[in-house]
Write a protein that holds these residues in place. Structure first.
Motif, short mmCIF file in Angstrom:
data_model
loop_
_atom_site.label_atom_id
_atom_site.label_comp_id
_atom_site.label_asym_id
_atom_site.label_seq_id
_atom_site.Cartn_x
_atom_site.Cartn_y
_atom_site.Cartn_z
N LYS A 286 -1.64 12.59 -2.71
CA LYS A 286 -1.28 13.86 -3.36
C LYS A 286 -1.08 14.99 -2.35
O LYS A 286 -0.13 15.75 -2.46
CB LYS A 286 -2.36 14.26 -4.37
CG LYS A 286 -2.38 13.37 -5.59
CD LYS A 286 -3.42 13.81 -6.58
CE LYS A 286 -3.46 12.86 -7.77
NZ LYS A 286 -4.55 13.14 -8.67
N THR A 287 -1.99 15.11 -1.38
CA THR A 287 -1.95 16.24 -0.45
C THR A 287 -1.24 15.91 0.86
O THR A 287 -0.92 16.82 1.62
CB THR A 287 -3.38 16.70 -0.11
OG1 THR A 287 -4.04 15.65 0.63
CG2 THR A 287 -4.17 17.04 -1.37
N ASN A 288 -1.02 14.61 1.13
CA ASN A 288 -0.47 14.14 2.40
C ASN A 288 -1.37 14.43 3.59
O ASN A 288 -0.94 14.33 4.74
CB ASN A 288 0.94 14.69 2.65
CG ASN A 288 1.97 14.01 1.79
OD1 ASN A 288 1.85 12.82 1.49
ND2 ASN A 288 2.97 14.75 1.37
N LYS A 289 -2.64 14.80 3.32
CA LYS A 289 -3.59 15.04 4.41
C LYS A 289 -4.00 13.70 5.01
O LYS A 289 -4.38 12.78 4.31
CB LYS A 289 -4.83 15.77 3.90
CG LYS A 289 -5.84 16.10 4.98
CD LYS A 289 -7.04 16.85 4.41
CE LYS A 289 -8.02 17.24 5.48
NZ LYS A 289 -8.73 16.12 6.07
N VAL A 290 -3.90 13.63 6.35
CA VAL A 290 -4.25 12.41 7.08
C VAL A 290 -5.70 12.51 7.53
O VAL A 290 -6.12 13.52 8.08
CB VAL A 290 -3.31 12.22 8.30
CG1 VAL A 290 -3.74 11.03 9.12
CG2 VAL A 290 -1.87 12.09 7.83
N ASP A 291 -6.46 11.45 7.28
CA ASP A 291 -7.87 11.39 7.65
C ASP A 291 -7.98 10.73 9.03
O ASP A 291 -8.24 9.53 9.13
CB ASP A 291 -8.65 10.60 6.59
CG ASP A 291 -10.14 10.59 6.86
OD1 ASP A 291 -10.63 11.46 7.61
OD2 ASP A 291 -10.82 9.71 6.30
N GLU A 292 -7.76 11.51 10.09
CA GLU A 292 -7.82 10.97 11.44
C GLU A 292 -9.27 10.88 11.88
O GLU A 292 -9.94 11.89 12.04
CB GLU A 292 -7.01 11.83 12.41
CG GLU A 292 -5.52 11.72 12.16
CD GLU A 292 -4.69 12.28 13.29
OE1 GLU A 292 -5.13 12.21 14.46
OE2 GLU A 292 -3.59 12.79 13.01
N PHE B 232 -4.42 5.47 9.97
CA PHE B 232 -5.34 6.29 9.19
C PHE B 232 -4.96 6.29 7.71
O PHE B 232 -3.81 6.04 7.35
CB PHE B 232 -5.31 7.74 9.70
CG PHE B 232 -5.47 7.84 11.19
CD1 PHE B 232 -6.72 7.70 11.78
CD2 PHE B 232 -4.38 8.05 12.01
CE1 PHE B 232 -6.87 7.77 13.15
CE2 PHE B 232 -4.52 8.13 13.38
CZ PHE B 232 -5.77 7.99 13.96
N ASN B 233 -5.94 6.61 6.89
CA ASN B 233 -5.67 6.82 5.47
C ASN B 233 -5.00 8.17 5.30
O ASN B 233 -5.32 9.13 6.02
CB ASN B 233 -6.96 6.79 4.66
CG ASN B 233 -7.50 5.39 4.50
OD1 ASN B 233 -6.77 4.41 4.55
ND2 ASN B 233 -8.80 5.28 4.31
N HIS C 7 -0.91 5.96 7.23
CA HIS C 7 -0.18 6.78 8.20
C HIS C 7 -0.56 6.25 9.59
O HIS C 7 -1.72 5.95 9.84
CB HIS C 7 -0.59 8.25 8.08
CG HIS C 7 -0.11 9.10 9.22
ND1 HIS C 7 1.14 9.64 9.24
CD2 HIS C 7 -0.71 9.46 10.37
CE1 HIS C 7 1.29 10.34 10.37
NE2 HIS C 7 0.18 10.23 11.06
N GLY C 8 0.42 6.13 10.48
CA GLY C 8 0.11 5.77 11.85
C GLY C 8 0.66 4.42 12.26
O GLY C 8 1.61 3.91 11.65
N ALA C 9 0.05 3.86 13.30
CA ALA C 9 0.56 2.64 13.91
C ALA C 9 -0.52 1.58 14.04
O ALA C 9 -1.67 1.89 14.36
CB ALA C 9 1.11 2.96 15.30
N VAL D 73 0.85 -1.20 0.00
CA VAL D 73 0.00 0.00 0.00
C VAL D 73 0.88 1.25 0.00
O VAL D 73 0.65 2.17 -0.79
CB VAL D 73 -0.97 0.01 1.21
CG1 VAL D 73 -1.63 1.38 1.37
CG2 VAL D 73 -2.02 -1.08 1.06
N THR D 74 1.89 1.28 0.87
CA THR D 74 2.73 2.47 0.95
C THR D 74 3.53 2.70 -0.33
O THR D 74 3.84 3.83 -0.68
CB THR D 74 3.68 2.44 2.17
OG1 THR D 74 4.58 1.35 2.05
CG2 THR D 74 2.88 2.35 3.46
N LYS D 75 3.87 1.62 -1.03
CA LYS D 75 4.58 1.73 -2.30
C LYS D 75 3.63 1.98 -3.47
O LYS D 75 4.07 2.32 -4.57
CB LYS D 75 5.40 0.46 -2.58
CG LYS D 75 6.56 0.28 -1.66
CD LYS D 75 7.58 1.37 -1.86
CE LYS D 75 8.79 1.20 -0.99
NZ LYS D 75 9.68 2.35 -1.01
N GLY D 76 2.33 1.77 -3.23
CA GLY D 76 1.35 1.94 -4.31
C GLY D 76 1.45 0.85 -5.35
O GLY D 76 1.18 1.09 -6.53
#
Length: 156
Positions: free
Chosen positions: A111-117, A106-107, A76-78, A39-42
């Motif tokens: 593109k934006t690096n915005k984390v959906d917490e 979290f996702n 993103h996260g643990a 997932v992190t590598k796409g």
């Protein structure tokens, strides 16, 4: 497999002191990490995923990775993996079930690096049930993988 610095995985009580069971648990954990790595590598076709998974598990994991990547997300996260339960069926097959605490994962928009917490719910806790088979190279590959969000066993 090296995960990005903002993604961590912890495997609690994944050593039981029996060489065979510890090898099975190690590869079961690596199969889970291979999904996160992909997932992190796409990359749903990553070599790591194909190394630790095969059959129905690989096909399902590739679909899962593709779905996340196509939606424009990464992680993103643990995540904490705990309460492993192992059954050795014979010299070349075993079953492993375990829980995952995704309440701090979290996702993240690629593109934006915005984390959906989002706030944790019962669905943040997942029971995984897997079957592993030892291949000719001695790797315990995950061949079947099922998950159930909100399973009572994992709500602790």
């Amino acid at each position: 497999m090296t995960l990005p610095s903002d993604v961590t995985e912890a495997f609690e009580s994944w050593k039981v002191g029996d060489a065979t069971k510890d090898a099975i648990l190690l590869d079961a954990g690596r199969a889970q990490t291979a999904v996160t790595y992909s997932v992190t590598k796409g990359d749903p076709e990553s070599a790591a995923l194909k190394f630790y998974q095969t059959g129905a598990a690989l096909a399902g994991s590739q679909d899962w990775v593709k779905e996340i990547v196509d939606a424009g997300f990464t992680y993103h996260g643990a995540v904490r993996y705990y309460a492993p339960n192992i059954a050795v069926f014979d010299a070349k097959s075993a079953g492993v079930s375990y829980c995952a605490d995704e309440s701090k994962a979290f996702n993240k928009n690629r593109k934006t690096n915005k984390v959906d917490e989002v706030a944790a719910t019962n669905d943040s806790y997942v029971l995984y049930s897997t079957r592993l088979e030892k291949n000719s190279n001695g790797v315990w590959q995950t061949t079947k993988l099922e998950s159930e969000r909100g399973n009572q066993k994992c709500l602790q």
